[in-house]
Design an enzyme around this catalytic site. Sequence first.
Site, PDB file in Angstrom:
ATOM      1  CG  PHE B  88      -0.202  -0.038   2.547  1.00  0.00           C
ATOM      2  CD1 PHE B  88       0.187   1.128   3.195  1.00  0.00           C
ATOM      3  CD2 PHE B  88       0.122  -1.271   3.138  1.00  0.00           C
ATOM      4  CE1 PHE B  88       0.886   1.075   4.401  1.00  0.00           C
ATOM      5  CE2 PHE B  88       0.826  -1.325   4.347  1.00  0.00           C
ATOM      6  CZ  PHE B  88       1.206  -0.143   4.977  1.00  0.00           C
ATOM      7  CG  PHE B  90       4.045   5.675   0.231  1.00  0.00           C
ATOM      8  CD1 PHE B  90       4.333   5.498  -1.126  1.00  0.00           C
ATOM      9  CD2 PHE B  90       3.243   6.745   0.605  1.00  0.00           C
ATOM     10  CE1 PHE B  90       3.857   6.402  -2.073  1.00  0.00           C
ATOM     11  CE2 PHE B  90       2.758   7.635  -0.349  1.00  0.00           C
ATOM     12  CZ  PHE B  90       3.057   7.466  -1.691  1.00  0.00           C
TER      13      PHE B  90
END
Lengths: 492, 174
Positions: B88, B90
């Site tokens: 995802f 980050f």
Amino acid sequence: MGANTVLKTRNNQVVLQLIISGVVIVAMIVFGVIMLLAQGGVIELSAAAFYQMLTIHGTGMIGAAALAGSAVMWYFLDHYVNLSKKIFNTNLICFLIGVVMVIIGVFSFEYASGWTFLYPLPALSAGAWGTVGALLYLGGMLLIGVGFLLLFIDTGRAIIQKYGSLGKGLGWDVIAGKKSELDAPPAAVVASTMVTIVNISALTAGATVLVMNIINVVNPAITFDPLLAKNLTYAFGHIFANSTIYMAVVAVYEILSRATNRPWKSNKPFLIAWTSSTILTMIVYPHHLLMDSVMPKWILVMGQVLSYANGLPVLIITAYGALMIVYKSGIKWEMPSALMFLSMFGWTSGAIPAIVDATIVVNHVMHNTKWVPGHFHLYMGLGVVAMVFGFMYYLAKNDSSIQTNGMDRFAFVVYLLSMLGVSGSFLVSGAISTPRRFATHIPEWMGPAQFGAYSGILVALALSIFIIHFVRYLVVRRKALPTTGRAQQGMI
Amino acid sequence: MIQFIAWVVSLFCMLAIAFVFVFVALKSGQRENYEPIVKKWYKVRKVYGISLVVLIAIVSVYTLRNLPYNQPVYGKGIEPIVVGVEAFQFGFDISQREFNVGDSVEFDVTTADVTHGFGIYDEDMNLIAQTQAMPEYTNTVYITFTKPGTYQILCLEYCGLAHHIMVDQLVVKE
């Protein structure tokens, strides 16, 4: 007088596209140098600024290469078929408006998806950029793509009008033995036919995925299949970027042939090679998806094998032909011929790291490392760029009386060595597993980035000297054209 | 190791090409009739072309024997440890981060948002395996850990402004 005016005007746009491309290439090198300096730890750059530069660098370089390549192709193809100047004009206008939209999107609205705009990143920026920035960038790219699509539809129309079909433009009737090799279409027409076919396919794929992204940005509730989007993106990106060298290589055929006073014949092996390149260029793009195990395995295996095969036409026919035509020719080396010869070295040597990386087991540990830009900086930086600037020198020589001097020859040497430095630094970085598109590097990865940055500065200086020569030509041409009609000579 | 081989092979080929171009450039000052040159070098080209095709065939067969898409341990009747990974912006959600030397692991990788990369680096920061993390799809990458240590996971597909700090770790014990 009327004919002169028409030819001068046509030549004007070729010249204009070349100078725009040349300046854009140097500007993009400056961004490249700044990014490498940041990666090398020499300067500090915010992540936002880095990725905006990354986006503009990739977009600008491909755009400039395509604009210059299409000018080269148009210039020579226009000798053989009846091209539409209006369409040529329309493409440039679309390009310029598109570029302005892209620049505003990136620098004013902080759009930074990279030039590959991989779905659904344009819509999901984690708060980094908004809808307006994404729409400006994607809309600008779409406009640029539509302009080029119109251009290649027109080149296809003109080739079909003159030769009967695109197949005949590729010399299929000669390959089939229905027509003599003596009646084969000239190299410029064969190459242009190939570019027409592959780019109409590429731009259609690109426009499709751009529209998908635009819809998703406007309404994120409407989604698309990410694997389909990825295939379309690389089908577009790979083919279009690749085609720039096939557009510009027309100049190699024409210039080396004239410089050596030897014919570059469209014989059967030549025609078969171009037909092979047409097919292979369109179907090798899955080598960009080798790390997607959800792709059908047979497609990925074919991605490797066909990528190997894609090297054959240039290695066996085009580069070999360039070597043969120069070998013991008594050629008097000048800037145009030297740059064309160098471009063939850049093309062939630049293809090698790509072929190696297309090997699945290699790609497993080198995909998306700096090895990949190592390949295309060599391939495009010493291939396409050498062809484009070689063509500029050729135009200057044909159209005016200005002479090259020691500075030009010095710049040639600097360009060769420094471009090798840039490409080599990327390849070394890739070999030590440095990821590409990283705003910062760990200390172990910084050395090659610094070397690449300093080499890049020298490349920018060398190309600036090339551009100065071209500007000198523009000044002379502006004064001389109305009275001497020299531009016409360049068109014949 | 593979990177080293790739580098040496590429360098050798590029130097060979450079040698040929320099040789031809040096010979270009001499002038000979083109017809005999064409005749002679077309013959050479035939041999050169066929050699390249044969070389491609051999290298293809050799390098396509063991693809990273296949998990070798399944054939030996060993079940790998299956680890789920969701990337995802980050970071990574990884269902298991600790392993033992000799463990064969199957990473099933997907993403919650945009496309990411899943690159496994050893302690010397050599990339040893990778796959892509794609929305709505699950890509698989296999690895058998042969050395203890802390392995870094890096995102290898540009995914936004914090892409370069999207890092995670795996620990492999003796």
